[in-house]
Design a protein around this motif. Structure first.
Motif, PDB file in Angstrom:
ATOM      1  N   GLY A 172     -14.968 -27.189  -9.326  1.00 50.80           N
ATOM      2  CA  GLY A 172     -14.213 -26.982  -8.088  1.00 50.80           C
ATOM      3  C   GLY A 172     -13.007 -26.085  -8.295  1.00 50.80           C
ATOM      4  N   SER A 218     -12.519 -22.358  -6.674  1.00 48.62           N
ATOM      5  CA  SER A 218     -11.326 -22.038  -5.893  1.00 48.62           C
ATOM      6  C   SER A 218     -10.622 -20.791  -6.424  1.00 48.62           C
ATOM      7  CB  SER A 218     -10.369 -23.223  -5.867  1.00 48.62           C
ATOM      8  OG  SER A 218      -9.782 -23.434  -7.127  1.00 48.62           O
ATOM      9  N   LEU A 229      -8.584 -26.323  -1.918  1.00 47.70           N
ATOM     10  CA  LEU A 229      -9.643 -26.787  -2.818  1.00 47.70           C
ATOM     11  C   LEU A 229      -9.140 -26.876  -4.252  1.00 47.70           C
ATOM     12  CD1 LEU A 229     -12.598 -27.537  -3.442  1.00 47.70           C
ATOM     13  CD2 LEU A 229     -13.054 -25.075  -3.654  1.00 47.70           C
TER      14      LEU A 229
END
Length: 60
Positions: free
Chosen positions: A9, A13, A48
């Motif tokens: 993640g 991002s 995020l």
């Protein structure tokens, strides 16, 4: 496995932030078609990244 997902993640991002910030500043990948969408994606990439980082720190 959850730690790996938070690292992915964070990587996604950073990638999104770079692509859309570059489009916002130089218009390179997408030709700078929509400044509003570029700003929205940069903000979402930041959110995020923040959420991924805080989740990663919580799992230690």
């Amino acid at each position: 496995m959850p730690k790996a997902l938070t690292i992915v993640g964070m990587g996604v991002s950073v990638l999104l932030l770079l692509v859309f910030a570059l489009d916002l500043l130089a218009g390179v990948p997408f030709g700078g078609v929509s400044m509003t969408m570029d700003i929205a994606f940069v903000i979402c990439a930041g959110i995020l990244g923040f959420l991924s980082y805080t989740t990663f720190v919580e799992q230690k």
